[in-house]
Design a protein around this motif. Structure first.
Motif, PDB file in Angstrom:
ATOM      1  N   VAL A   1     -31.383  13.926  60.641  1.00  0.00           N
ATOM      2  CA  VAL A   1     -31.646  13.708  59.226  1.00  0.00           C
ATOM      3  C   VAL A   1     -33.043  13.131  59.084  1.00  0.00           C
ATOM      4  O   VAL A   1     -33.331  12.041  59.587  1.00  0.00           O
TER       5      VAL A   1
ATOM      6  N   ARG B   1     -19.219  17.578  50.137  1.00  0.00           N
ATOM      7  CA  ARG B   1     -18.349  16.578  49.505  1.00  0.00           C
ATOM      8  C   ARG B   1     -17.059  17.210  48.980  1.00  0.00           C
ATOM      9  O   ARG B   1     -15.998  16.567  48.995  1.00  0.00           O
TER      10      ARG B   1
ATOM     11  N   PRO C   1     -34.941  12.947  55.689  1.00  0.00           N
ATOM     12  CA  PRO C   1     -34.901  13.308  54.276  1.00  0.00           C
ATOM     13  C   PRO C   1     -36.210  13.929  53.794  1.00  0.00           C
ATOM     14  O   PRO C   1     -37.288  13.423  54.132  1.00  0.00           O
TER      15      PRO C   1
ATOM     16  N   GLY D   1     -28.716   5.415  54.599  1.00  0.00           N
ATOM     17  CA  GLY D   1     -27.634   6.164  53.981  1.00  0.00           C
ATOM     18  C   GLY D   1     -26.775   6.970  54.924  1.00  0.00           C
ATOM     19  O   GLY D   1     -25.870   7.658  54.475  1.00  0.00           O
ATOM     20  N   TRP D   2     -26.997   6.889  56.230  1.00  0.00           N
ATOM     21  CA  TRP D   2     -26.231   7.675  57.189  1.00  0.00           C
ATOM     22  C   TRP D   2     -25.759   6.790  58.334  1.00  0.00           C
ATOM     23  O   TRP D   2     -26.451   5.851  58.722  1.00  0.00           O
TER      24      TRP D   2
ATOM     25  N   LEU E   1     -20.862  15.023  55.463  1.00  0.00           N
ATOM     26  CA  LEU E   1     -20.893  14.663  56.875  1.00  0.00           C
ATOM     27  C   LEU E   1     -21.244  15.886  57.701  1.00  0.00           C
ATOM     28  O   LEU E   1     -21.189  17.026  57.226  1.00  0.00           O
TER      29      LEU E   1
ATOM     30  N   LEU F   1     -31.162  18.746  51.881  1.00  0.00           N
ATOM     31  CA  LEU F   1     -30.145  17.805  51.425  1.00  0.00           C
ATOM     32  C   LEU F   1     -30.195  17.568  49.920  1.00  0.00           C
ATOM     33  O   LEU F   1     -29.249  17.032  49.348  1.00  0.00           O
TER      34      LEU F   1
ATOM     35  N   HIS G   1     -22.455  10.520  55.618  1.00  0.00           N
ATOM     36  CA  HIS G   1     -23.290  10.064  54.507  1.00  0.00           C
ATOM     37  C   HIS G   1     -22.575   8.906  53.830  1.00  0.00           C
ATOM     38  O   HIS G   1     -21.459   9.061  53.341  1.00  0.00           O
TER      39      HIS G   1
ATOM     40  N   SER H   1     -22.908   7.434  51.093  1.00  0.00           N
ATOM     41  CA  SER H   1     -22.614   7.515  49.667  1.00  0.00           C
ATOM     42  C   SER H   1     -21.241   8.121  49.419  1.00  0.00           C
ATOM     43  O   SER H   1     -20.692   8.006  48.327  1.00  0.00           O
TER      44      SER H   1
END
Length: 282
Positions: free
Chosen positions: A139, A159, A141, A10-11, A204, A197, A269, A271
């Motif tokens: 990162v 975001r 998670p 995801g990154w 980002l 997170l 990120h 997503s």
């Protein structure tokens, strides 16, 4: 073109750097370095470093490369298990079990470099010529670990475009001097923050050497830059950033910017960014 590195589930990391106009005019090499790496467990590590420009740090470009290499190798080796074991409050464990190992790994790498390239006239402290800053984001998670010694910038962007600097300010920075990996008490000068997170809605992370921040027109540039980056991430994918980042670094490093070496890294990120490829990607 900047370097885009798949950096964990995801990154994605994008890095770019440019030699400062002042360094080019003086015939000096860039003293910045950047690295990004991923592990098999979804971990991602990105680091930038800025070797010191004073003549006593005459091997600082090597010191910076060794610093980002140490950050990525030790980060992937140690941080996933360390952060998983310290589920509620990881910072004390990171300071106790990771920071000293990171500093020692850099010192060992310097010793290895010295064995291949011995001094003609050894200085009083063999580490000083390799002096460098270091900025790291990892990162693992659900944690985003942020770590810094010395100057430079580290900005977490949400975001919605809001942003924050995660690590505390360094009280010892005075615009001319900076804390450094080469100092005897380097581990004590490392600043740390951990971002959960699961609730931060991070789009980002921006990491940069001080040539970037010093090129900005406004003293308080972070809020606008964060908002701009969030908007761009919603419009463009990592390949677009890989094409643009070198242009941004060149502008900051130019005579119209800071004139200093400038290295920028983004940890995006996926997503947030759309699924599209840049026309500049080969």
């Amino acid at each position: 073109m900047g370097e885009a590195t798949l950096a964990g589930d995801g990154w994605q990391a994008v890095t770019a750097g440019a030699r400062g106009a002042a360094h080019a005019a003086a015939g000096r090499p860039s003293q910045d370095a950047a690295r990004a790496a991923r592990g098999h467990d979804g971990a991602a590590v990105v680091a930038v470093a800025d070797g010191h420009g004073h003549p006593q740090h005459f091997r600082s470009e090597a010191g910076a490369v060794l610093a980002v290499d140490a950050a990525c190798s030790q980060g992937l080796r140690r941080l996933p298990a360390l952060l998983a074991a310290a589920a509620q409050e990881p910072q004390p464990a990171v300071r106790r079990d990771f920071v000293p190992q990171l500093v020692e790994h850099w010192r060992a790498a310097v010793a290895g470099h010295l064995s291949q390239h011995p001094y003609t006239e050894p200085p009083a402290d063999p580490l000083v010529p390799y002096g460098t800053t270091l900025v790291l984001a990892a990162v693992c998670p659900p944690w985003l670990l942020c770590l810094q010694i010395g100057d430079g910038d580290l900005l977490v962007v949400r975001r919605d475009g809001s942003s924050f600097a995660p690590v505390p300010q360094d009280r010892l920075l005075d615009g001319g001097r900076t804390t450094s990996l080469c100092q005897p008490d380097a581990a004590e000068s490392v600043r740390i923050a951990a971002v959960d997170l699961r609730g931060a809605d991070v789009a980002l992370v921006l990491l940069a050497t001080d040539g970037y921040g010093n090129a900005q027109r406004e003293d308080l540039w972070q809020p606008q830059v964060g908002a701009d980056l969030a908007a761009l991430a919603a419009e463009h994918g990592p390949d677009w950033f890989a094409a643009q980042l070198p242009l941004w670094a060149e502008l900051c490093a130019s005579g119209a910017g800071s004139g200093d070496d400038t290295t920028i890294a983004l940890l995006l990120h996926l997503s947030v960014t759309p699924e599209r490829r840049s026309p500049w990607t080969s």
